[in-house]
Every structure is written in C-alpha cells, then in structure tokens.
Design a protein around this motif. Structure first.
Motif, PDB file in Angstrom:
ATOM      1  N   ALA A 164     -52.518 -46.778  31.989  1.00  0.00           N
ATOM      2  CA  ALA A 164     -53.017 -46.720  30.364  1.00  0.00           C
ATOM      3  C   ALA A 164     -52.542 -45.378  29.563  1.00  0.00           C
ATOM      4  O   ALA A 164     -52.553 -45.389  28.400  1.00  0.00           O
ATOM      5  CB  ALA A 164     -54.608 -46.903  30.338  1.00  0.00           C
ATOM      6  N   LYS A 165     -52.327 -44.454  30.417  1.00  0.00           N
ATOM      7  CA  LYS A 165     -52.235 -43.103  29.891  1.00  0.00           C
ATOM      8  C   LYS A 165     -53.437 -42.516  28.907  1.00  0.00           C
ATOM      9  O   LYS A 165     -52.904 -42.083  27.712  1.00  0.00           O
ATOM     10  CB  LYS A 165     -50.619 -42.949  29.353  1.00  0.00           C
ATOM     11  N   SER A 166     -54.601 -42.975  29.231  1.00  0.00           N
ATOM     12  CA  SER A 166     -55.609 -42.566  28.401  1.00  0.00           C
ATOM     13  C   SER A 166     -56.616 -42.250  29.217  1.00  0.00           C
ATOM     14  O   SER A 166     -56.820 -42.705  30.292  1.00  0.00           O
ATOM     15  CB  SER A 166     -55.911 -43.644  27.215  1.00  0.00           C
ATOM     16  N   ASP A 167     -57.745 -41.512  28.776  1.00  0.00           N
ATOM     17  CA  ASP A 167     -58.966 -41.269  29.185  1.00  0.00           C
ATOM     18  C   ASP A 167     -60.116 -42.263  28.923  1.00  0.00           C
ATOM     19  O   ASP A 167     -61.158 -42.630  29.572  1.00  0.00           O
ATOM     20  CB  ASP A 167     -59.518 -39.749  29.132  1.00  0.00           C
ATOM     21  N   ARG A 168     -59.838 -43.051  28.062  1.00  0.00           N
ATOM     22  CA  ARG A 168     -60.750 -43.888  27.332  1.00  0.00           C
ATOM     23  C   ARG A 168     -60.388 -45.253  27.803  1.00  0.00           C
ATOM     24  O   ARG A 168     -59.059 -45.716  27.396  1.00  0.00           O
ATOM     25  CB  ARG A 168     -60.799 -43.848  25.929  1.00  0.00           C
ATOM     26  N   LEU A 169     -61.309 -46.125  28.495  1.00  0.00           N
ATOM     27  CA  LEU A 169     -61.081 -47.350  29.252  1.00  0.00           C
ATOM     28  C   LEU A 169     -61.708 -48.387  28.645  1.00  0.00           C
ATOM     29  O   LEU A 169     -63.125 -48.107  28.683  1.00  0.00           O
ATOM     30  CB  LEU A 169     -60.877 -47.374  30.707  1.00  0.00           C
ATOM     31  N   GLN A 170     -61.436 -49.329  27.977  1.00  0.00           N
ATOM     32  CA  GLN A 170     -62.251 -50.462  27.481  1.00  0.00           C
ATOM     33  C   GLN A 170     -62.605 -51.706  28.528  1.00  0.00           C
ATOM     34  O   GLN A 170     -61.965 -52.335  28.931  1.00  0.00           O
ATOM     35  CB  GLN A 170     -61.610 -51.325  26.067  1.00  0.00           C
ATOM     36  N   LEU A 171     -63.731 -51.126  29.427  1.00  0.00           N
ATOM     37  CA  LEU A 171     -64.036 -51.905  30.666  1.00  0.00           C
ATOM     38  C   LEU A 171     -65.465 -52.432  30.534  1.00  0.00           C
ATOM     39  O   LEU A 171     -66.292 -51.500  30.277  1.00  0.00           O
ATOM     40  CB  LEU A 171     -63.752 -51.218  31.638  1.00  0.00           C
ATOM     41  N   THR A 172     -65.717 -53.569  30.637  1.00  0.00           N
ATOM     42  CA  THR A 172     -67.211 -53.771  31.003  1.00  0.00           C
ATOM     43  C   THR A 172     -67.577 -54.121  32.686  1.00  0.00           C
ATOM     44  O   THR A 172     -66.615 -54.157  33.306  1.00  0.00           O
ATOM     45  CB  THR A 172     -67.455 -55.508  30.320  1.00  0.00           C
ATOM     46  N   HIS A 173     -68.758 -53.868  32.585  1.00  0.00           N
ATOM     47  CA  HIS A 173     -69.148 -54.260  34.225  1.00  0.00           C
ATOM     48  C   HIS A 173     -68.663 -55.405  34.703  1.00  0.00           C
ATOM     49  O   HIS A 173     -68.603 -55.701  36.115  1.00  0.00           O
ATOM     50  CB  HIS A 173     -70.524 -53.787  34.279  1.00  0.00           C
ATOM     51  N   GLU A 174     -68.869 -56.597  33.886  1.00  0.00           N
ATOM     52  CA  GLU A 174     -68.560 -57.817  34.631  1.00  0.00           C
ATOM     53  C   GLU A 174     -66.897 -57.850  34.804  1.00  0.00           C
ATOM     54  O   GLU A 174     -66.624 -58.465  35.930  1.00  0.00           O
ATOM     55  CB  GLU A 174     -68.791 -58.898  33.261  1.00  0.00           C
ATOM     56  N   PHE A 175     -66.226 -57.381  34.037  1.00  0.00           N
ATOM     57  CA  PHE A 175     -64.613 -57.346  34.404  1.00  0.00           C
ATOM     58  C   PHE A 175     -64.462 -56.463  35.720  1.00  0.00           C
ATOM     59  O   PHE A 175     -63.570 -56.899  36.194  1.00  0.00           O
ATOM     60  CB  PHE A 175     -63.894 -56.774  33.028  1.00  0.00           C
ATOM     61  N   LEU A 176     -65.019 -55.346  35.764  1.00  0.00           N
ATOM     62  CA  LEU A 176     -64.895 -54.354  37.045  1.00  0.00           C
ATOM     63  C   LEU A 176     -65.427 -55.051  38.337  1.00  0.00           C
ATOM     64  O   LEU A 176     -64.830 -55.142  39.304  1.00  0.00           O
ATOM     65  CB  LEU A 176     -65.693 -53.149  36.650  1.00  0.00           C
TER      66      LEU A 176
END
Length: 238
Positions: A164-176
């Motif tokens: 992603a080349k970013s420190d900010r990741l759009q991730l939910t616990h459900e997805f993880l």
C-alpha cells in the motif's frame, strides 16, 4: 495515476528488463484501474489475463467448505497474478480479490504466453518469482500452524504496508479475521497487544502503523525470511 511510460519500471518483475523485452511487453498490455473488493478470478475460472500490479495489490484466497476463507498469497508491485499461465494451465486455482485499489498492467493470456517464448529474460524472472511464491506458500502453511495470532497479524500488516506504501490502512477486524482465518476476538486481542506496545493505533476501521521497526520485531521471522528470499532470488542480473 502512474504514467504508461513508467509503469513497467514500477513493477519489480518488469523493471530492469532489456529495453526490447520491456517495449514488447508494454506494446501488448493495457493499464487498468482495479477497485477494492473486485473479484478478478474465482476458483476454476478460465484465466483470461495476467495482472502486474503497479499501485494496486491483490489477495489470493482459499475457499473451503461453506464460506470459510483464508488468504494464502498477496501480489503487489513486487509480483503478478496469473502464474498458472506459465505452466500452460488456464484455470484459476484460487479466488483473487483486489485488496488495495489502484492501477495494474493487464495482458491477455495468449499475448502473455507468446512473450514467454519471445522474451527469455522475462521468462527467467517469472520462473524465479514462481519459485519464491512456492516457498512463501509453504512458509505460510507452517506460519498458520505454529505462530501466534499477534505475530501473524504483525506480519500481515507489514506485508500490506509494503504494497500500500502507506502507514494508514483501512481495515476492519472482521476483514482481518477472514484474511488470517481466525475468530474476530483473536484479532481484537492481538490488535490490543500491538497497540499497547505502541506499534499500531487503530480506530473505527483504520489501522495506523506507528513503529515499523518494532512491528518487524513483533512479527514472526516469516516476514523477514520472505523478504530475504525475494531479494536473493530476484535481484536484477543475479
């Protein structure tokens, strides 16, 4: 969006190819925009195209009985999707889902297989990449069995951050939980542990990497070993 003139250099498998081979590849492909959640292949689908991500990245997921899912591989600017075409197999083995929206180079199966014959350096690099992927799949199987969720989560976040080349990741616990094949409660406890150590911060579907060196220390050795294998096998002109 990455310029078509520089797109090949942005994918590590295509960078440093001889000029004639790189030009031949670029003449045979197109740039496409991939959207988050887009399903490129389902298992047993006919593989019509190979994808070389530039700013996007793609998860490859095993679907077990029912709707149980587990990510087993990820391809971003360091790799490609469609390796089965190298083996003369036009059937998708896994579900391929866009995890990170962005740009990719797309080439149809016939053109890709033709270039494997006409471009020996490209063919060699892709064979080396296939070797790396086989090893990473084997390591992932062991990792899932032997390593703690906290270590695996740290590894997965690092892999995602790399692409992603970013420190900010759009991730939910459900997805993880789906990606790692564990219960949501396990992800919550692991994320709390990493946040308590000051390595990440998460809030309402966003995870921020606060301390990358610390996250590397917290991850299992699989992350560093995978990076070292890729560098050793796919170093240009090696």
């Amino acid at each position: 969006m990455t310029s078509i003139f520089h797109a090949a250099d942005a994918n590590h498998l295509l960078a440093d190819l001889p000029t004639a081979e790189q030009d031949a590849f670029m003449a045979s492909c197109e740039t496409v925009s991939l959207t988050f959640g887009e399903e490129l292949y389902h298992p047993t689908d006919t593989v019509t195209h190979a994808y070389f991500p530039i700013t996007s990245f793609i998860s490859q997921i095993v679907i077990l009985h029912g709707d149980s899912r587990l990510e087993v591989a990820m391809a971003g600017h360091e790799g490609m999707l469609g390796l089965s075409l190298m083996l003369g197999i036009e059937e998708a083995p896994l579900l391929a889902v866009v995890q990170g929206a962005g740009v990719a180079l797309r080439i149809n199966a016939a053109s890709f297989q033709r270039l494997l014959v006409e471009c020996p350096v490209l063919h060699l690099r892709l064979k080396r990449y296939l070797y790396v992927v086989i090893n990473q799949l084997a390591n992932s199987a062991a990792c899932i069995h032997f390593h703690r969720i906290e270590e695996r989560l740290a590894r997965w976040l690092l892999m995602t951050q790399d692409r992603a080349k970013s420190d900010r990741l759009q991730l939910t616990h459900e997805f993880l939980a789906m990606m790692l094949g564990v219960r949501r409660a396990g992800i919550t406890l692991a994320a709390i542990a990493l946040q308590t150590r000051g390595l990440i911060r998460y809030h309402r579907g966003e995870i921020i990497i606060m301390d990358r060196p610390g996250l590397i220390e917290a991850s299992c050795t699989c992350y560093s070993e995978d990076c070292a294998l890729y560098a050793r096998v796919l170093t240009p002109h090696s």
